[in-house]
Design an enzyme around this catalytic site. Structure first.
Site, PDB file in Angstrom:
ATOM      1  N   HIS A   1       0.835  -1.204   0.000  1.00 55.90           N
ATOM      2  CA  HIS A   1       0.000   0.000   0.000  1.00 55.90           C
ATOM      3  C   HIS A   1       0.870   1.255   0.000  1.00 55.90           C
ATOM      4  O   HIS A   1       0.598   2.204  -0.745  1.00 55.90           O
ATOM      5  CB  HIS A   1      -0.908   0.030   1.230  1.00 55.90           C
ATOM      6  CG  HIS A   1      -1.931  -1.048   1.274  1.00 55.90           C
ATOM      7  ND1 HIS A   1      -2.138  -1.817   2.403  1.00 55.90           N
ATOM      8  CD2 HIS A   1      -2.810  -1.495   0.349  1.00 55.90           C
ATOM      9  CE1 HIS A   1      -3.110  -2.684   2.164  1.00 55.90           C
ATOM     10  NE2 HIS A   1      -3.526  -2.521   0.908  1.00 55.90           N
TER      11      HIS A   1
ATOM     12  N   LYS B   1     -18.518  -5.628   7.556  1.00 54.17           N
ATOM     13  CA  LYS B   1     -17.315  -6.456   7.476  1.00 54.17           C
ATOM     14  C   LYS B   1     -16.553  -6.416   8.794  1.00 54.17           C
ATOM     15  O   LYS B   1     -16.435  -5.372   9.424  1.00 54.17           O
ATOM     16  CB  LYS B   1     -16.413  -5.994   6.333  1.00 54.17           C
ATOM     17  CG  LYS B   1     -17.016  -6.238   4.970  1.00 54.17           C
ATOM     18  CD  LYS B   1     -16.011  -5.962   3.885  1.00 54.17           C
ATOM     19  CE  LYS B   1     -16.584  -6.295   2.528  1.00 54.17           C
ATOM     20  NZ  LYS B   1     -15.624  -6.028   1.463  1.00 54.17           N
TER      21      LYS B   1
ATOM     22  N   ARG C   1      -1.492  -7.022  -7.727  1.00 55.82           N
ATOM     23  CA  ARG C   1      -0.410  -7.948  -7.413  1.00 55.82           C
ATOM     24  C   ARG C   1      -0.325  -9.077  -8.424  1.00 55.82           C
ATOM     25  O   ARG C   1       0.757  -9.550  -8.747  1.00 55.82           O
ATOM     26  CB  ARG C   1      -0.608  -8.539  -6.012  1.00 55.82           C
ATOM     27  CG  ARG C   1      -0.514  -7.524  -4.900  1.00 55.82           C
ATOM     28  CD  ARG C   1      -1.004  -8.096  -3.618  1.00 55.82           C
ATOM     29  NE  ARG C   1      -2.395  -8.507  -3.823  1.00 55.82           N
ATOM     30  CZ  ARG C   1      -3.215  -8.921  -2.889  1.00 55.82           C
ATOM     31  NH1 ARG C   1      -2.801  -9.015  -1.669  1.00 55.82           N
ATOM     32  NH2 ARG C   1      -4.460  -9.243  -3.165  1.00 55.82           N
TER      33      ARG C   1
ATOM     34  N   SER D   1      -2.849  -7.767   3.158  1.00 50.20           N
ATOM     35  CA  SER D   1      -3.227  -7.526   4.556  1.00 50.20           C
ATOM     36  C   SER D   1      -3.700  -8.807   5.219  1.00 50.20           C
ATOM     37  O   SER D   1      -3.376  -9.072   6.385  1.00 50.20           O
ATOM     38  CB  SER D   1      -4.334  -6.466   4.632  1.00 50.20           C
ATOM     39  OG  SER D   1      -3.858  -5.219   4.213  1.00 50.20           O
TER      40      SER D   1
END
Length: 152
Positions: free
Chosen positions: A13, A37, A86, A123
């Site tokens: 990030h 969430k 990614r 993460s």
């Protein structure tokens, strides 16, 4: 505008923030507030961590959003969404969203490929490794690492 969960912010990030900062006059890094969430860190913690790691970049500010990213972009006059990629599966996931965002609002998405040294960092993996007592200091900024260890 660089949206994300940032739970926690990683070196990947931070790399996207640095690269977006170099490419645009102003960058908004915004973390989602979605209450449905489950997160490890509160929105306040995520904002604090992002604010600290973005501090060296004078043209970056941190915010939060709830709802559609494009609504936040409109409210903030952000004409571009920045997303880090990614892998090819990230592209497959992000492309339809980018196309829908453009259709809904005219806001374009700029994909930034991950630097090779960050391409495997997520993460979710960082949290899982840290919860199991594994070393994660190389994957997150030092201030985030300290907060992560204090939270687990």
């Amino acid at each position: 505008m660089f949206p994300g969960t940032f739970d926690p912010p990683t070196n990947g990030h931070l790399d996207v923030i640095a690269r977006a900062s170099a490419a645009f006059d102003e960058v908004i890094v915004a973390t989602g507030v979605n209450q449905s969430k489950q997160r490890l860190f509160t929105v306040e913690d995520r904002v604090a961590m992002l604010t600290e790691i973005a501090a060296p970049f004078g043209n970056v500010r941190v915010g939060t959003f709830d709802g559609l990213v494009v609504d936040y972009c409109r409210a903030e006059n952000a004409g571009v969404i920045v997303k880090g990629l990614r892998t090819g599966s990230d592209y497959d996931y992000e492309l339809p969203m980018a196309q829908m965002n453009r259709r809904l609002s005219g806001v374009d998405t700029l994909f930034v490929p991950a630097a090779p040294e960050n391409a495997f960092i997520s993460s979710s993996l960082v949290k899982e490794i840290a919860k199991l007592g594994g070393p994660v200091a190389d994957f997150v900024p030092p201030s985030v690492h300290a907060k992560l260890l204090a939270t687990l």
